[in-house]
Design an enzyme around this catalytic site. Structure first.
Site, PDB file in Angstrom:
ATOM      1  CE1 TYR A 190     -23.075  14.646  33.913  1.00 58.91           C
ATOM      2  CE2 TYR A 190     -23.384  12.482  32.944  1.00 58.91           C
ATOM      3  CZ  TYR A 190     -22.980  13.796  32.826  1.00 58.91           C
ATOM      4  OH  TYR A 190     -22.497  14.265  31.646  1.00 58.91           O
ATOM      5  CD  GLU A 195     -26.634  16.513  35.258  1.00 57.06           C
ATOM      6  OE1 GLU A 195     -26.712  15.554  36.049  1.00 57.06           O
ATOM      7  OE2 GLU A 195     -26.448  16.402  34.036  1.00 57.06           O
ATOM      8  CG  ASP A 239     -10.383  36.781  39.344  1.00 59.12           C
ATOM      9  OD1 ASP A 239      -9.897  35.953  40.145  1.00 59.12           O
ATOM     10  OD2 ASP A 239     -10.381  36.616  38.108  1.00 59.12           O
ATOM     11  CB  THR A 274      -8.453  29.263  40.452  1.00 60.35           C
ATOM     12  OG1 THR A 274      -7.358  30.058  40.881  1.00 60.35           O
ATOM     13  CG2 THR A 274      -8.956  29.766  39.114  1.00 60.35           C
ATOM     14  CE  LYS A 331      -4.420  31.259  38.639  1.00 60.34           C
ATOM     15  NZ  LYS A 331      -5.874  31.163  38.439  1.00 60.34           N
ATOM     16  NE  ARG A 353      -4.981  22.848  36.384  1.00 60.18           N
ATOM     17  CZ  ARG A 353      -4.210  23.934  36.308  1.00 60.18           C
ATOM     18  NH1 ARG A 353      -4.628  25.002  35.668  1.00 60.18           N
ATOM     19  NH2 ARG A 353      -3.018  23.952  36.865  1.00 60.18           N
TER      20      ARG A 353
HETATM   21  N1  DSN Z   1      -3.420  31.354  33.642  1.00 61.54           N
HETATM   22  C1  DSN Z   1      -3.509  31.969  34.931  1.00 61.54           C
HETATM   23  C2  DSN Z   1      -2.258  32.707  35.287  1.00 61.54           C
HETATM   24  O1  DSN Z   1      -1.220  32.240  34.910  1.00 61.54           O
HETATM   25  O2  DSN Z   1      -2.311  33.714  35.966  1.00 61.54           O
HETATM   26  C3  DSN Z   1      -4.682  32.847  35.088  1.00 61.54           C
HETATM   27  O3  DSN Z   1      -5.840  32.184  34.740  1.00 61.54           O
END
Ligand code: DSN
Length: 417
Positions: free
Chosen positions: A51, A53, A197, A223, A226, A232
């Site tokens: 932990y 925080e 984003d 994120t 990707k 993730r």
């Molecule tokens: N679920 C993602 C996508 O497939 O683009 C976006 O968060």
């Protein structure tokens, strides 16, 4: 996984099954990728036990000296990678990164201008069933009906008319380069914050293949899993002037203890993204996506906006007399994984859709190039033509297995026996 196998054979089996599924299927979901073994090792480590925080060197609990190092490395590497002043690597997801930015920039009920989901936007960009649509007044922009691309003059008109407090750029299903400089100019004219984003294109941005929003936007979220090919999770970039507020909004504002094992894995991914190999990989991702467009167009498929500048393409299936849902199910029978997707001005519902979204990040990680992409386009065409012919679908599946067998997910493991 010998311990897991003994203690919990059911979950062991689930993981074995998922390994086989990932090995044996062509993964074309544009938001997915295969993290490196180094990322997986960091994420599967004892750091999950801790932990922490707070933030490095200012935690609420003792014993944080080593996880502090992990988070500091993640922050420094992300700053270096994206030429950022401030980075917060604690958001558990892109959705939470976006929430922290909204809470930082806006009061409830203020107006945002963001891309419509049906034109490629994301649920957190103002969808009525998401916090972003519940807490804020949302005005949506779309794409031009003819070009199917962003129409910056139209976005400017909307911005000047509705005077949003924040303009959101970035998308989940938009394949063209986004002009962040123009978005900045529009935001300045309207007196709005610019929030980008970049979740889908973060890997391309890191490699310099897509222009960076950093420097133009007040806030950037992303994120890590990707095109960036990490674990993730999410992160936020901004100018230093928002640092204190964003830090306290992520923790204690909307999250509790940070996931230190994931943060360590993010640090690994940021380091990987600095390498020459990663840049070459991202170049190949885009070449593969362009090849995909060409090969599918040659087979008579319509591609939204006529092509791509990124890792993804959106296929309009209307002229092939099949909807997105059926195409997704059909392709699954041939071990090809895609997702149904709304296309701009779609006449069908979000659960049926007229399109599928295809991405090349995952198959490129496996080492596939233009030749294999042309083959995959052929599989898709044959599957659509033979939707009522189980023998032909079985034959395509066998060919897919031949192809995936030549491109193992983790060749390092195969070489080690
Ligand atoms: N679920 C993602 C996508 O497939 O683009 C976006 O968060």
């Amino acid at each position: 996984m010998s311990y897991l196998k003994n203690i919990d054979p059911q979950i062991y089996r689930v993981i074995r099954n998922e390994i086989s599924r990932q090995e044996d299927n062509l993964e074309l979901i544009a938001s997915e990728n295969f993290a490196s073994l180094a990322v997986l090792e960091a994420q599967g480590s004892v750091l999950t036990n801790k932990y922490a925080e707070g933030y490095p060197r200012r935690r609420w609990y003792g014993g944080c000296e080593f996880v502090d190092d992990a988070e500091q490395l993640a922050i420094e590497r992300a700053k270096d990678l994206f030429a950022a002043e401030y980075v917060n690597v604690q958001p558990h997801s892109g959705t939470q990164a976006n929430m922290a930015v909204f809470f930082c920039a806006l009061k409830f009920k203020e107006t945002i201008l963001a891309m419509d989901l049906s034109c490629g936007g994301h649920l957190t960009h103002g969808h009525p069933h998401n916090y972003s649509g519940m807490f804020y007044n949302v005005v949506a922009y779309g794409v031009n009906k003819k070009t199917q691309m962003l129409d910056y003059d139209e976005i400017e008109k909307l911005a000047l008319k509705f005077k949003p407090k924040l303009i959101l750029a970035g998308a989940s299903a938009y394949s063209r380069e986004i002009d962040f400089k123009r978005f900045r100019a529009i935001s300045d004219k309207a007196g709005a914050y610019l929030f980008v984003d970049m979740a889908h294109i973060a890997g391309l941005v890191a490699a310099g293949i897509h222009p960076s929003p950093v420097g133009f936007a007040d806030f950037v979220s992303s994120t890590t899993h990707k095109t960036l090919r990490g674990p993730r999770g999410g992160f936020i970039i901004s100018k230093n002037k928002f640092a204190r507020k964003l830090d306290s909004l992520v923790f204690p504002g909307i999250q509790g203890g940070p996931l230190m094992h994931v943060i360590a894995a993010k640090a690994v991914a940021f380091a990987e993204a600095k390498t020459k190999e990663f840049k070459a990989y991202q170049e190949q991702v885009v070449k593969n996506a362009r090849q995909f467009c060409e090969s599918l167009k040659n087979k008579g498929f319509d591609i939204i906006s006529g092509g791509t500048d990124t890792h993804l393409l959106l296929v309009d299936l209307s002229s092939r007399n099949i909807n997105g849902k059926l195409a997704q199910e059909l392709l699954q029978k041939a071990n090809i994984t895609v997702n149904k997707n709304l296309i701009p001005f779609d006449k069908l519902s979000a659960s049926i859709t007229s399109g599928i979204r295809l991405g090349t990040a995952a198959v490129t990680t496996r080492g596939m190039k233009e030749k294999e992409i042309a083959l995959i386009a052929d599989f898709i065409d044959r599957a659509v033509k033979n939707r009522d012919n189980p023998q032909e679908l079985a034959k395509i599946k066998k060919e897919v297995l031949d192809l995936t067998g030549k491109f193992p997910l983790y060749p390092e493991l195969k070489n080690n026996g």
